[in-house]
Write an enzyme that holds these catalytic residues in place. Structure first.
Site, mmCIF file in Angstrom:
data_model
loop_
_atom_site.group_PDB
_atom_site.id
_atom_site.type_symbol
_atom_site.label_atom_id
_atom_site.label_comp_id
_atom_site.label_asym_id
_atom_site.label_seq_id
_atom_site.Cartn_x
_atom_site.Cartn_y
_atom_site.Cartn_z
ATOM 1 N N HIS A 1 22.787 82.430 -15.020
ATOM 2 C CA HIS A 1 21.795 81.874 -15.943
ATOM 3 C C HIS A 1 20.410 81.997 -15.345
ATOM 4 O O HIS A 1 19.512 81.218 -15.638
ATOM 5 C CB HIS A 1 22.060 80.400 -16.219
ATOM 6 N N HIS B 1 27.376 85.288 -21.913
ATOM 7 C CA HIS B 1 28.136 85.894 -20.814
ATOM 8 C C HIS B 1 29.196 86.858 -21.329
ATOM 9 O O HIS B 1 30.118 87.215 -20.605
ATOM 10 C CB HIS B 1 28.816 84.803 -19.985
#
Lengths: 331, 331
Positions: free
Chosen positions: A219, A57
């Site tokens: 995700h 991320h």
């Protein structure tokens, strides 16, 4: 798999090594715990702040450790929570007399790790408080979550508590502030493509050439629906309404507006999206006091974006405007 | 084509509108000439600095207009030089008594536009000097270039002359400084994928799933060779040697090291690449005084990177460290 990497197993350590080598004067890297921390922490008059999460991320969270932001980050592997021991060891290393604030995005794996890590630290007399971030309005529960997911809005929590901690706020005050920022922050994401975790080697999901996913997680968790790609303005029409209606944000509110890139979308497209979001915000009577266009919380090389609104008050606006440092920088 | 855009014909204007709406207090946008300029220019005691180029390389150049950087940018369409009239009109609008510095990357189309634009401005008594940037060591001549191409190294020229202009440097001094920065700056790029200009709708080139292009240009111009993808460290071994041997950069030299993302490569991969480049620089005895990891000069959503070295002296290091502002920002 088209990636610049060595052994996929070393994706996270190789990245952490790069961050550490680039910032030897300001950051410490402890490979045993995937730990990146400020070299000048702990301090006697400052609460220490940390966040861990799965990797993938970036810049969240390992690249936003610095004065006025996080004091440490302990990432797990790509899209995997850090082990409880990393959380515990990181907490111990950064703990000063004013205690430690844990920030985490609301995912079951992260919550379990942080709960255990906190218990271990508390057993040694370290005072810990926790703020859970859950700004994603797309779905109620999700693949990896009970309740709403935490996504790009975590930047605002980190920035606000980071600034307040530099000014000497107590652990209790920071917990309250963090929860207050969460309560006024809302996000919704859209994906054009999936992404490929290095150790997996294949995309976590695929979309047809004319398809996009509305409400995507960071995700690859499913969102609300898969639909045909629409023109940018039409996408923003829908996304802005979903986000703005959720709190809701009302005429006269002062806000921060963020268009966050998911990793594979060029900043030119992010500004195309921003322009129409700005127009819609003004049409609704919102006053945009701060804007953010770029990559804050990504999903590897996913093509996509998320839109975040934060309702500001004078204190929060001042904290967001305070100086800050991080590994990521432009100049 | 998977892009967030409206009518592909409006890709550039829609992006410029976004930049303008986000920065109404600091920037002026004149749609007739695709012009983004500082609202507080011209100034009596400062040379004005501008660069135009094809769009698709953002943040270069429309997102790096600001105090201490460019005073204006006049982009063309995606991968197309700005028309001479845009160059002329922009020059006129920003011209103050100390004159105007033109910066351009070395491409035939840009050179022709800037030559004509300069002549038109000079005919009206505006003093103009030009610095041509050609930092790409990959090829001698190229599809759109006689001589070396100008790529991500242009950031350092802009940053240095931008800072010096704020300190009152004359047009002649800035021209000399710009050429000096060019003379110590070298870059080489690598692509894993092509990219799709919005109005074309199909990729400008394609690479097989296991292929990469060494020495790629920022408009998809061919590089030196197509080879099988290698581990990140091996790629950096080759790229670093090509760049470092070109000037050459020698033991004891103080340098800036940049890993620039091409648009579709996540910053996690850029830091993996940076880490090994840093190790090689140290092995060669170079002293890394400044580092840059992120997107500076992109090629739409291309997956790829470029590596740039700049040899520093105390004056140049000081100019690179000077404060600067731009539409792109993190905090």
């Amino acid at each position: 798999m088209k990636k610049f990497c060595n052994d996929p197993k070393n994706y996270v350590p190789d990245m952490l090594k790069g961050i550490a080598l680039a910032n030897q004067d300001k950051l410490k890297y402890i490979p045993d715990y995937n730990l990146i921390m400020r070299a000048d922490i702990p301090q006697p008059n400052k609460v220490s702040i940390m966040q861990g999460s799965g990797s993938g991320h970036e810049p969240a969270h390992v690249m936003i450790v610095g004065k006025g932001m996080l004091d440490a980050a302990c990432p797990g592997n790509v899209f995997a929570a850090p082990p409880p021991d990393y959380v515990y060891q990181t907490t111990k290393l950064i703990a000063g007399p004013m205690g430690v604030l844990h920030l985490l995005n609301n995912y079951t794996g992260d919550t379990m790790s942080f709960d255990t890590g906190r218990e271990l630290a508390e057993a040694e007399g370290i005072e810990v408080r926790t703020v859970v971030i859950n700004d994603d309005v797309a779905v109620k529960d999700s693949t990896y979550t009970v309740g709403r997911r935490g996504v790009a809005g975590n930047f605002f929590v980190i920035k606000a508590v980071g600034a307040a901690s530099e000014r000497g706020a107590t652990l209790e005050e920071l917990e309250k502030l963090g929860n207050r920022v969460v309560s006024v922050t809302r996000t919704f994401g859209v994906a054009l493509t999936g992404c490929t975790p290095p150790a997996k080697g294949t995309p976590i999901f695929t979309l047809e050439e004319d398809e996009m996913e509305m409400g995507i997680g960071i995700h690859g968790e499913p969102g609300r629906k898969r639909v045909k790609i629409q023109p940018a303005d039409k996408i923003i029409d829908e996304v802005f309404a979903i986000v703005a209606d959720d709190l809701p944000y009302k005429a006269g509110d002062e806000v921060a507006l963020m268009i966050n890139g998911m990793g594979g979308t060029p900043i030119s497209e992010l500004y195309i999206l921003y322009g129409h979001a700005h127009e819609l915000a003004e049409k609704r009577g919102l006053k945009i006091k701060r804007h953010y266009v770029g990559e804050y919380c990504t999903s590897l090389e996913m093509a996509g974006f998320s839109l975040t609104l934060v309702k500001l008050d004078p204190e929060l606006e001042d904290l967001l405007a305070a100086p800050a440092e991080a590994a990521i920088h432009i100049f």
